[in-house]
Design a protein around this motif. Structure first.
Motif, PDB file in Angstrom:
ATOM      1  N   LEU A 135       1.313 -86.103 -52.779  1.00 58.51           N
ATOM      2  CA  LEU A 135       0.588 -86.915 -53.758  1.00 58.51           C
ATOM      3  C   LEU A 135      -0.914 -86.828 -53.519  1.00 58.51           C
ATOM      4  O   LEU A 135      -1.720 -86.767 -54.449  1.00 58.51           O
ATOM      5  CB  LEU A 135       1.042 -88.362 -53.608  1.00 58.51           C
ATOM      6  N   PHE A 218       9.429 -77.174 -50.261  1.00 55.22           N
ATOM      7  CA  PHE A 218      10.541 -77.605 -51.127  1.00 55.22           C
ATOM      8  C   PHE A 218      10.058 -78.630 -52.139  1.00 55.22           C
ATOM      9  O   PHE A 218      10.432 -78.616 -53.301  1.00 55.22           O
ATOM     10  CB  PHE A 218      11.633 -78.279 -50.283  1.00 55.22           C
TER      11      PHE A 218
ATOM     12  N   VAL B 130      15.685 -77.559 -41.902  1.00 48.30           N
ATOM     13  CA  VAL B 130      15.452 -77.943 -43.297  1.00 48.30           C
ATOM     14  C   VAL B 130      15.792 -76.798 -44.245  1.00 48.30           C
ATOM     15  O   VAL B 130      16.279 -77.014 -45.351  1.00 48.30           O
ATOM     16  CB  VAL B 130      13.980 -78.382 -43.480  1.00 48.30           C
ATOM     17  N   ALA B 131      15.575 -75.553 -43.780  1.00 46.81           N
ATOM     18  CA  ALA B 131      15.785 -74.398 -44.655  1.00 46.81           C
ATOM     19  C   ALA B 131      17.246 -74.255 -45.068  1.00 46.81           C
ATOM     20  O   ALA B 131      17.543 -73.686 -46.120  1.00 46.81           O
ATOM     21  CB  ALA B 131      15.295 -73.125 -43.966  1.00 46.81           C
ATOM     22  N   PRO B 134      19.384 -76.803 -48.522  1.00 43.49           N
ATOM     23  CA  PRO B 134      19.857 -76.492 -49.880  1.00 43.49           C
ATOM     24  C   PRO B 134      21.244 -75.842 -49.880  1.00 43.49           C
ATOM     25  O   PRO B 134      22.049 -76.086 -50.785  1.00 43.49           O
ATOM     26  CB  PRO B 134      18.803 -75.517 -50.416  1.00 43.49           C
ATOM     27  N   ILE B 214      16.369 -88.363 -40.222  1.00 46.06           N
ATOM     28  CA  ILE B 214      15.666 -87.255 -40.879  1.00 46.06           C
ATOM     29  C   ILE B 214      16.650 -86.406 -41.672  1.00 46.06           C
ATOM     30  O   ILE B 214      16.375 -86.010 -42.805  1.00 46.06           O
ATOM     31  CB  ILE B 214      14.926 -86.382 -39.836  1.00 46.06           C
ATOM     32  N   ILE B 217      17.502 -88.172 -44.837  1.00 50.63           N
ATOM     33  CA  ILE B 217      16.350 -88.227 -45.751  1.00 50.63           C
ATOM     34  C   ILE B 217      16.071 -86.866 -46.375  1.00 50.63           C
ATOM     35  O   ILE B 217      15.837 -86.753 -47.583  1.00 50.63           O
ATOM     36  CB  ILE B 217      15.097 -88.711 -44.978  1.00 50.63           C
ATOM     37  N   VAL B 218      16.132 -85.815 -45.530  1.00 51.65           N
ATOM     38  CA  VAL B 218      15.865 -84.474 -46.060  1.00 51.65           C
ATOM     39  C   VAL B 218      16.896 -84.122 -47.127  1.00 51.65           C
ATOM     40  O   VAL B 218      16.551 -83.585 -48.192  1.00 51.65           O
ATOM     41  CB  VAL B 218      15.866 -83.438 -44.917  1.00 51.65           C
ATOM     42  N   PHE B 221      15.930 -85.886 -50.179  1.00 47.31           N
ATOM     43  CA  PHE B 221      14.751 -85.281 -50.811  1.00 47.31           C
ATOM     44  C   PHE B 221      15.159 -84.118 -51.690  1.00 47.31           C
ATOM     45  O   PHE B 221      14.623 -83.911 -52.773  1.00 47.31           O
ATOM     46  CB  PHE B 221      13.777 -84.758 -49.748  1.00 47.31           C
ATOM     47  N   ILE B 222      16.108 -83.318 -51.198  1.00 45.85           N
ATOM     48  CA  ILE B 222      16.421 -82.082 -51.899  1.00 45.85           C
ATOM     49  C   ILE B 222      17.264 -82.350 -53.126  1.00 45.85           C
ATOM     50  O   ILE B 222      17.061 -81.742 -54.167  1.00 45.85           O
ATOM     51  CB  ILE B 222      17.094 -81.090 -50.932  1.00 45.85           C
ATOM     52  N   ILE B 232      11.702 -92.749 -52.121  1.00 41.38           N
ATOM     53  CA  ILE B 232      10.380 -92.201 -51.798  1.00 41.38           C
ATOM     54  C   ILE B 232      10.005 -91.127 -52.809  1.00 41.38           C
ATOM     55  O   ILE B 232       8.917 -91.140 -53.395  1.00 41.38           O
ATOM     56  CB  ILE B 232      10.371 -91.599 -50.373  1.00 41.38           C
ATOM     57  N   LEU B 233      10.940 -90.204 -53.032  1.00 46.01           N
ATOM     58  CA  LEU B 233      10.636 -89.055 -53.884  1.00 46.01           C
ATOM     59  C   LEU B 233      10.422 -89.481 -55.338  1.00 46.01           C
ATOM     60  O   LEU B 233       9.465 -89.048 -55.990  1.00 46.01           O
ATOM     61  CB  LEU B 233      11.775 -88.040 -53.790  1.00 46.01           C
ATOM     62  N   SER B 236       7.144 -91.256 -55.749  1.00 45.48           N
ATOM     63  CA  SER B 236       5.978 -90.372 -55.712  1.00 45.48           C
ATOM     64  C   SER B 236       5.904 -89.541 -56.985  1.00 45.48           C
ATOM     65  O   SER B 236       4.829 -89.186 -57.437  1.00 45.48           O
ATOM     66  CB  SER B 236       6.003 -89.489 -54.463  1.00 45.48           C
ATOM     67  N   VAL B 244       5.987 -95.887 -52.695  1.00 48.17           N
ATOM     68  CA  VAL B 244       6.197 -94.860 -51.666  1.00 48.17           C
ATOM     69  C   VAL B 244       5.960 -95.463 -50.287  1.00 48.17           C
ATOM     70  O   VAL B 244       6.794 -95.336 -49.381  1.00 48.17           O
ATOM     71  CB  VAL B 244       5.252 -93.648 -51.879  1.00 48.17           C
ATOM     72  N   ILE B 248       8.700 -95.993 -47.289  1.00 51.01           N
ATOM     73  CA  ILE B 248       8.498 -95.410 -45.955  1.00 51.01           C
ATOM     74  C   ILE B 248       8.543 -96.506 -44.897  1.00 51.01           C
ATOM     75  O   ILE B 248       9.103 -96.328 -43.810  1.00 51.01           O
ATOM     76  CB  ILE B 248       7.162 -94.634 -45.890  1.00 51.01           C
TER      77      ILE B 248
END
Lengths: 271, 271
Positions: A135, A218, B130-131, B134, B214, B217-218, B221-222, B232-233, B236, B244, B248
């Motif tokens: 942001l 991402f 994280v990669a 998905p 984490i 959350i990750v 997020f995706i 959060i996402l 934002s 946001v 958090i």
């Protein structure tokens, strides 16, 4: 007489551990090869027969996808973006971390005031800040650099502070009595002493800041390998995603290897 | 010259002694006062700056964040999202820890098997976690399952590394002695290896708490429709900076609660 009679037995006994070591070595390497071949073989076989190929892809398809990415330049172009963001964020975080740790510990009382906040902030999931940082900094390279820097910086601060506080008070006292100022104490005793702690932080910082960069890609970006993964996920293109994941793992491994000479140098010259 | 340095030594000594005496009560009070003072000053400064000059669109303000928290609370979004995310994290945490202990119990006692598997574990470990997220979403859907798996994956390595290090660091004599006296492999595992690896296990569990959050959350997020990460996402995406920050903040509280719970369980285990 008796010595020469025992000689062959002694020789054999001395050679035995070496022989067993060699045997162990062969078993271990054989096991490694077997695991790799077995894993890839089962994967290749199961793909399309036992499990839908669209879900798990196959080793050959991943290799093909990787080659296609390499050929059309995606790997180099997007890889350079990701690597650039990673390197910038990592070094920015490391430098600010060292400076912040020195400033924080400069006065013992100030450090003790800040300590609980530092630890709370450290234990929070920093990755959750990704949308917020996006942001503030937009979709370019800067939010990735900032997030990676935040993650690395906190790691360095926590470790370096631990190192600085592990310096023996006796040594500090001796320096003080001999008339050394604070700056001199930091330069000649405290910083050299805590280098191994910084190194630990730097070692763990590599995968962490890479994770930060990829997550930031991402969430919002035009470039980078993370961006391509997110893009391909929308098409359920598992081949390409896996090829990119392997590439990123290789990135991390290469950066780790680059740190090795430094680690060796420190372990040779330190204390 | 000597007179000066002796004087200086004396004053250092004097300071040190005086500090010892004063250190106890006064310092503790002063410390707490400074800590709360620092927090208050930062919050007030933030609020004042937000009212005069600082763009609340980007930086929000403590008041707006408080309002957002109240809004979340009244709409029920706070409790809903928090329990959802916490559920994912806890389920993933437990699953990851159990698998890690099983894997360590199988590989730890067999040095050659461990040596054969180790490079692969290190290779997977250097894949930026994280990669793969998905891919997990593709495999396990956008619902709860993929987040639990992701959290378990994040937790697994941390716990596995620690437990297997603990199991392998046991002196051979601790194992050979009981074996000679007729203990079974199972007894050695449960009565000796696990007991000796306990401190490592507890350390791993402690470090893994933020990892579980984490992971959840990750995953959110995706791709998700619920949870703190989603909150959060989506906030934002609406440029609702106050929400946001509020989300958090809730996340931070979740981590602290989970850490405290693990600490309590740990103390229970000690007794």
């Amino acid at each position: 007489m008796s010595v020469s009679a025992h000689q062959p037995v002694l020789d054999k006994a001395l050679r035995e551990p070496v022989r067993r070591d060699r045997q162990d070595h062969m078993v271990i390497w054989g096991g490694r090869a077997l695991i790799l071949v077995g894993f890839l073989g089962i994967w290749q076989f199961a793909s399309g027969r036992l499990v839908d190929r669209d879900f798990i892809s196959s080793p050959l398809d991943v290799a093909r996808a990787w080659w296609a990415l390499a050929e059309n330049g995606t790997l180099v172009d997007e890889g350079l973006h990701t690597a650039g963001e990673f390197v910038a964020g990592y070094f920015l975080g490391a430098i600010t971390g060292v400076v912040a740790a020195v400033l924080l510990t400069w006065r013992g009382f100030a450090y003790r005031v800040a300590e609980p906040y530092l630890f709370v902030f450290y234990s929070l999931p920093k990755l959750a800040l990704a949308p917020l940082i996006g942001l503030w900094f937009g979709l370019g390279a800067s939010p990735k650099i900032v997030l990676a820097a935040v993650v690395t910086c906190l790691l360095v601060i926590i470790n370096l502070v631990a190192g600085i506080r592990a310096v023996k008070p006796d040594l500090l006292g001796v320096m003080q009595i001999m008339g050394a100022g604070k700056l001199q104490a930091y330069r000649q005793l405290i910083i050299p002493f805590s280098i191994p702690y910084v190194l630990t932080a730097l070692r763990f910082g590599i995968p962490f800041s890479m994770i930060a960069v990829i997550l930031a890609e991402f969430i919002g970006s035009y470039h980078g390998l993370g961006h391509v993964i997110a893009e391909q996920a929308a098409f359920l293109n598992v081949d390409t995603m896996m090829a990119l994941v392997v590439t990123l793992a290789a990135f991390v491994a290469v950066f780790r290897l680059m740190l090795l000479p430094l680690e060796r140098w420190v372990s040779r010259h330190h204390l | 010259m000597t007179a000066v340095s002796v004087n200086r030594a004396e004053s250092v000594l004097h300071n040190a002694l005086a500090f010892e005496v004063r250190a106890s009560k006064l310092t503790r009070w002063r410390l707490q006062a400074w800590r709360f003072g620092l927090l208050a000053v930062l919050l007030v400064a933030w609020q004042v700056l937000a009212n005069h000059g600082l763009d609340p669109f980007f930086f929000s303000s403590p008041q707006a964040i408080g309002n957002a928290l109240l809004r979340f609370w009244h709409s029920g979004a706070l409790v809903d999202s928090a329990t959802y995310t916490l559920g994912e994290a806890v389920a993933g945490y437990i699953a990851g820890a159990i698998f890690a202990v099983i894997a360590a119990a199988l590989l730890g006692p067999a040095p050659r098997a461990y040596a054969a598997v180790e490079p692969y574990i290190l290779a997977i470990y250097s894949v930026p976690s994280v990669a793969i997220a998905p891919l997990f979403i593709i495999w396990f859907g956008v619902g709860v399952a993929s987040k639990i798996v992701l959290a378990a994956y994040f937790v697994f390595f941390v716990v596995f590394m620690n437990v297997s290090a603990g199991i392998r660091s046991i002196p051979q004599g601790w194992i050979d002695g009981p074996r000679i006296m007729g203990a079974s492999r199972w007894q050695v595992l449960t009565k000796i290896r696990f007991r000796a690896a306990m401190p490592h296990f507890i350390l791993g569990l402690k470090i893994a708490v933020p990892e579980a959050i984490i992971g959840a959350i990750v995953g959110e997020f995706i791709s998700s429709q619920k949870g703190i990460g989603y909150l959060i996402l989506s906030s934002s995406a609406r440029y609702d900076t106050a929400s946001v920050f509020a989300a958090i903040f809730v996340l931070g509280v979740l981590v602290l609660i989970m850490s405290a719970a693990v600490r309590d369980v740990k103390h229970g285990a000690r007794r």
